[in-house]
Scaffold this active site. Structure first.
Site, PDB file in Angstrom:
ATOM      1  N   LYS A 173     -26.127 -35.436 -38.597  1.00  6.35           N
ATOM      2  CA  LYS A 173     -24.805 -35.723 -39.155  1.00  6.35           C
ATOM      3  C   LYS A 173     -23.900 -34.523 -38.932  1.00  6.35           C
ATOM      4  O   LYS A 173     -24.153 -33.439 -39.450  1.00  6.35           O
ATOM      5  CB  LYS A 173     -24.905 -35.997 -40.654  1.00  6.35           C
ATOM      6  N   GLY A 226     -24.207 -24.763 -43.599  1.00  4.18           N
ATOM      7  CA  GLY A 226     -23.021 -25.097 -44.385  1.00  4.18           C
ATOM      8  C   GLY A 226     -22.882 -24.137 -45.544  1.00  4.18           C
ATOM      9  O   GLY A 226     -23.399 -23.015 -45.508  1.00  4.18           O
ATOM     10  N   THR A 228     -23.153 -22.344 -49.335  1.00  2.00           N
ATOM     11  CA  THR A 228     -24.291 -21.949 -50.163  1.00  2.00           C
ATOM     12  C   THR A 228     -24.539 -22.952 -51.289  1.00  2.00           C
ATOM     13  O   THR A 228     -25.694 -23.300 -51.572  1.00  2.00           O
ATOM     14  CB  THR A 228     -24.045 -20.526 -50.712  1.00  2.00           C
ATOM     15  N   ALA A 229     -23.473 -23.468 -51.902  1.00  2.00           N
ATOM     16  CA  ALA A 229     -23.665 -24.423 -52.998  1.00  2.00           C
ATOM     17  C   ALA A 229     -24.315 -25.707 -52.472  1.00  2.00           C
ATOM     18  O   ALA A 229     -25.232 -26.261 -53.096  1.00  2.00           O
ATOM     19  CB  ALA A 229     -22.329 -24.739 -53.659  1.00  2.00           C
ATOM     20  N   THR A 230     -23.877 -26.168 -51.294  1.00  2.00           N
ATOM     21  CA  THR A 230     -24.491 -27.370 -50.707  1.00  2.00           C
ATOM     22  C   THR A 230     -25.961 -27.105 -50.391  1.00  2.00           C
ATOM     23  O   THR A 230     -26.824 -27.951 -50.637  1.00  2.00           O
ATOM     24  CB  THR A 230     -23.753 -27.788 -49.414  1.00  2.00           C
ATOM     25  N   GLU A 248     -28.928 -22.332 -43.341  1.00  2.00           N
ATOM     26  CA  GLU A 248     -28.022 -21.286 -42.845  1.00  2.00           C
ATOM     27  C   GLU A 248     -26.735 -21.417 -43.640  1.00  2.00           C
ATOM     28  O   GLU A 248     -25.995 -22.385 -43.463  1.00  2.00           O
ATOM     29  CB  GLU A 248     -27.742 -21.486 -41.350  1.00  2.00           C
ATOM     30  N   CYS A 282     -18.898 -17.947 -39.910  1.00  2.00           N
ATOM     31  CA  CYS A 282     -19.745 -17.404 -40.989  1.00  2.00           C
ATOM     32  C   CYS A 282     -20.034 -15.926 -40.763  1.00  2.00           C
ATOM     33  O   CYS A 282     -20.370 -15.214 -41.699  1.00  2.00           O
ATOM     34  CB  CYS A 282     -21.042 -18.201 -41.059  1.00  2.00           C
ATOM     35  N   GLU A 383     -16.724 -16.083 -50.897  1.00  2.95           N
ATOM     36  CA  GLU A 383     -16.434 -16.421 -49.502  1.00  2.95           C
ATOM     37  C   GLU A 383     -15.131 -17.215 -49.423  1.00  2.95           C
ATOM     38  O   GLU A 383     -15.025 -18.297 -49.999  1.00  2.95           O
ATOM     39  CB  GLU A 383     -17.584 -17.249 -48.910  1.00  2.95           C
TER      40      GLU A 383
HETATM   41  P1  NAD Z   1     -20.410 -27.857 -46.478  1.00  2.72           P
HETATM   42  O1  NAD Z   1     -21.602 -27.298 -47.161  1.00  2.72           O
HETATM   43  O2  NAD Z   1     -19.335 -28.439 -47.294  1.00  2.72           O
HETATM   44  O3  NAD Z   1     -20.836 -29.003 -45.447  1.00  2.72           O
HETATM   45  C1  NAD Z   1     -21.735 -28.788 -44.397  1.00  2.72           C
HETATM   46  C2  NAD Z   1     -22.350 -30.115 -44.009  1.00  2.72           C
HETATM   47  O4  NAD Z   1     -23.145 -30.595 -45.090  1.00  2.72           O
HETATM   48  C3  NAD Z   1     -21.339 -31.225 -43.720  1.00  2.72           C
HETATM   49  O5  NAD Z   1     -21.813 -32.030 -42.683  1.00  2.72           O
HETATM   50  C4  NAD Z   1     -21.314 -31.991 -45.029  1.00  2.72           C
HETATM   51  O6  NAD Z   1     -20.913 -33.318 -44.900  1.00  2.72           O
HETATM   52  C5  NAD Z   1     -22.763 -31.899 -45.448  1.00  2.72           C
HETATM   53  N1  NAD Z   1     -23.028 -32.064 -46.872  1.00  2.72           N
HETATM   54  C6  NAD Z   1     -22.210 -31.785 -47.921  1.00  2.72           C
HETATM   55  N2  NAD Z   1     -22.819 -32.081 -49.080  1.00  2.72           N
HETATM   56  C7  NAD Z   1     -24.047 -32.550 -48.774  1.00  2.72           C
HETATM   57  C8  NAD Z   1     -25.140 -33.014 -49.543  1.00  2.72           C
HETATM   58  N3  NAD Z   1     -25.109 -33.052 -50.865  1.00  2.72           N
HETATM   59  N4  NAD Z   1     -26.254 -33.429 -48.908  1.00  2.72           N
HETATM   60  C9  NAD Z   1     -26.326 -33.371 -47.563  1.00  2.72           C
HETATM   61  N5  NAD Z   1     -25.316 -32.955 -46.770  1.00  2.72           N
HETATM   62  C10 NAD Z   1     -24.189 -32.539 -47.384  1.00  2.72           C
HETATM   63  O7  NAD Z   1     -19.882 -26.688 -45.552  1.00  2.72           O
HETATM   64  P2  NAD Z   1     -18.563 -26.676 -44.659  1.00  2.72           P
HETATM   65  O8  NAD Z   1     -17.385 -26.536 -45.555  1.00  2.72           O
HETATM   66  O9  NAD Z   1     -18.617 -27.810 -43.693  1.00  2.72           O
HETATM   67  O10 NAD Z   1     -18.777 -25.332 -43.816  1.00  2.72           O
HETATM   68  C11 NAD Z   1     -18.401 -24.086 -44.248  1.00  2.72           C
HETATM   69  C12 NAD Z   1     -19.585 -23.304 -44.752  1.00  2.72           C
HETATM   70  O11 NAD Z   1     -20.595 -23.233 -43.763  1.00  2.72           O
HETATM   71  C13 NAD Z   1     -19.233 -21.864 -45.078  1.00  2.72           C
HETATM   72  O12 NAD Z   1     -19.833 -21.516 -46.296  1.00  2.72           O
HETATM   73  C14 NAD Z   1     -19.863 -21.085 -43.939  1.00  2.72           C
HETATM   74  O13 NAD Z   1     -20.201 -19.750 -44.239  1.00  2.72           O
HETATM   75  C15 NAD Z   1     -21.079 -21.891 -43.668  1.00  2.72           C
HETATM   76  N6  NAD Z   1     -21.602 -21.617 -42.330  1.00  2.72           N
HETATM   77  C16 NAD Z   1     -22.766 -20.924 -42.220  1.00  2.72           C
HETATM   78  C17 NAD Z   1     -23.273 -20.619 -40.958  1.00  2.72           C
HETATM   79  C18 NAD Z   1     -24.565 -19.866 -40.787  1.00  2.72           C
HETATM   80  O14 NAD Z   1     -25.102 -19.864 -39.685  1.00  2.72           O
HETATM   81  N7  NAD Z   1     -25.106 -19.225 -41.814  1.00  2.72           N
HETATM   82  C19 NAD Z   1     -22.582 -21.045 -39.823  1.00  2.72           C
HETATM   83  C20 NAD Z   1     -21.394 -21.743 -39.988  1.00  2.72           C
HETATM   84  C21 NAD Z   1     -20.907 -22.034 -41.247  1.00  2.72           C
END
Ligand code: NAD
Length: 479
Positions: A173, A226, A228-230, A248, A282, A383
């Site tokens: 997804k 994505g 940290t809270a997710t 990650e 990130c 962040e």
């Molecule tokens: P997000 O956590 O909102 O969403 C990421 C993905 O998870 C999306 O596809 C979303 O639809 C899905 N998702 C959301 N809630 C979910 C749930 N309950 N169950 C399953 N899937 C769920 O993050 P975002 O806003 O899309 O991205 C930004 C974040 O990603 C920032 O915190 C950034 O630091 C982090 N990030 C980390 C890295 C890394 O390699 N560590 C790389 C890129 C981005």
């Protein structure tokens, strides 16, 4: 543009019959719709994957490799189409999509296509006991890959490529905010001869589609990038189901600048590490600590260089800064400016929404530099993930190290110094998964990638990713 799910090699509308609007960040206009897939859609994707697993897991590594290399070639062949789609969907400058995002998506398939032919496992012989142990590394089965919006195709393929290289079938997804390049990938996979069902792409919200993937009883591993809270919420659901997890997550990375560094390289790189992709990487260095003896010079030069960045349409080749990804994200960034003012920091540059001519509803925000009065404040501890960095001076190595580590995150850190002893000391003591000395975001795909503390669990990249996507089984033979 109507996006559809890619299930069993075919493009299908969602069984849920629910759709989400897709916005163009450059002008705020809805330009497409995407499925908000439900449990039935995820189940259909799972069934296709489970069926294909029977043959894909038994396909030779050489054959899998060839298909991955072909996907890579086809992404390269259609790189303009992908880059334009990515820039439009995400708001990132077209030049960035052309030079970073899409080439990297192609490299991900090429890298793991090659890596799988070199992957190996262990064997331990004990001749005196006449025993030999060897380890099989078997594909897990059907795995889930969930990715964010900031580097859409780049991070989506970073998960999918090792998963299918290792013989798994995937339910994936992409972010609902940036679905288009993942949608285009389906067609490329068909053209490359990837058997139907090996990769299935379901679109939708995290709370519906993402949740359905995570809770599916037979999806045995989840690779997630994505927030940290997710990540915490996914771990809470998946851990009692004993799923393998790679997380990650977010970062709040320090960029530590010493007076003995190569100043020009440092300042040019710091502009990029602060504002590339509108600061939505990130790995961006969002907390800048500068040795006091060069602090005022750095401040003046940094402001001048950032002022010269051109904010404009993502499609304009001369734009350095495009739009941030969504209206929600723009509002979040604006809220942090209010917080910065409330915390009595000094906004040295930026802090405002930008109106780009004829695109006044686009999500543009000025690159912003905040001089913070302490590391212990929300601006330095949370962040923001936008074009906002903080700067503050330090006097001693110890002080810089303590401030760098005094944060809940631990993804990456950058240190600028020509003192070898100091660079070794910081490399050992910084709490982060990735340390850059005198560079930033220089990547070798063979290296382990990931964070510590609230930045995640596990490592991607190189054989680490292939290890994640395989299950070990030890066999002991007495002869
Ligand atoms: P997000 O956590 O909102 O969403 C990421 C993905 O998870 C999306 O596809 C979303 O639809 C899905 N998702 C959301 N809630 C979910 C749930 N309950 N169950 C399953 N899937 C769920 O993050 P975002 O806003 O899309 O991205 C930004 C974040 O990603 C920032 O915190 C950034 O630091 C982090 N990030 C980390 C890295 C890394 O390699 N560590 C790389 C890129 C981005």
């Amino acid at each position: 543009m109507e996006i559809r799910n890619y299930i069993n090699g075919a493009f299908t509308p969602p069984q849920s019959k629910l759709w989400i609007d897709n916005y163009n960040p450059s002008n705020g206009v809805i330009y497409g719709k995407i499925p908000n897939s439900n449990q039935s859609d995820v189940e259909a994707a799972y069934q296709a994957a489970a069926q294909s697993f029977k043959t894909w897991s038994k396909t030779s590594a050489e054959k899998r490799s060839k298909i991955l290399l072909k996907i890579s070639d086809l992404i390269e062949k259609h790189s303009s189409l992908f880059a334009e789609a990515e820039s439009k969907d995400n708001g990132k400058p077209i030049t960035l999509a052309k030079t970073v995002d899409i080439p990297r998506a192609a490299s991900n398939f090429r890298f793991f296509g090659n890596a799988i032919t070199q992957f190996y496992s262990e064997s331990h012989s004990n001749t005196s006991a006449q025993v030999i142990n060897y380890t099989l590394r078997q594909p897990i089965g059907v795995v889930g890959c969930i990715s964010p919006w900031n580097l859409p195709l780049y991070l989506f393929t970073w998960k999918i490529a090792p998963a299918i290289a290792a013989g798994n079938c995937v339910v994936a997804k992409p972010s609902e905010v940036t679905p288009v390049t993942a949608y285009l990938l389906g067609d490329i996979c068909n053209k490359a001869g990837l058997p139907p069902g090996v990769l299935n792409i379901v679109h939708g919200l995290g709370s519906t589609t993402g949740q359905a993937i995570v809770t599916h009883p037979n999806i045995k591993a989840i690779s997630f990038t994505g927030g940290t809270a997710t990540g915490a919420s996914i771990a809470k659901t998946a851990a009692p189901m004993f799923k393998k997890l790679s997380l990650e997550l977010g970062g709040k990375n320090p960029n530590i600048i010493f007076a003995d560094c190569d100043y020009q390289t440092m300042i040019n790189t710091t502009v990029k590490s602060s504002f590339a992709n509108q600061g939505q990487i990130c790995l961006c260095g969002s907390r800048i600590f500068v040795e006091r003896s060069i602090y005022n010079k750095f401040k003046t030069d940094f402001i001048a260089k950032v002022k010269a960045l051109k904010i404009g349409l993502p499609s304009d080749k001369t734009s350095n800064i495009g739009a941030v990804v969504s209206k929600t994200h723009l509002i979040k960034i604006q809220d942090y400016i209010i917080i910065a003012k409330a915390e009595k920091h000094t906004i040295l540059l930026g802090g405002n929404k930008v109106n780009v001519k004829n695109n006044e509803d686009g999500y543009y925000f000025e690159p912003t530099i905040i001089e913070v009065n302490s590391n212990d404040c929300r601006i330095n501890q949370e962040e923001i993930f936008g074009p906002v960095v903080s700067i503050m001076p330090f006097d001693t190595d110890e002080e810089a190290l303590n401030m760098a580590n005094d944060v809940k995150y631990g993804l990456s850190a950058t240190v600028w110094t020509n003192n070898l002893k100091r660079s070794m000391y910081f490399s050992e003591h910084l709490q982060a998964g990735i340390i850059w000395i005198n560079t930033w975001m220089t990547r070798d795909l063979r290296t382990p990638f990931g964070g510590v503390k609230a930045s995640g669990v596990g490592r991607e990249g190189g054989f680490e990713a292939l290890r994640f996507f395989t299950e070990q089984k030890n066999i002991c033979i007495k002869y």
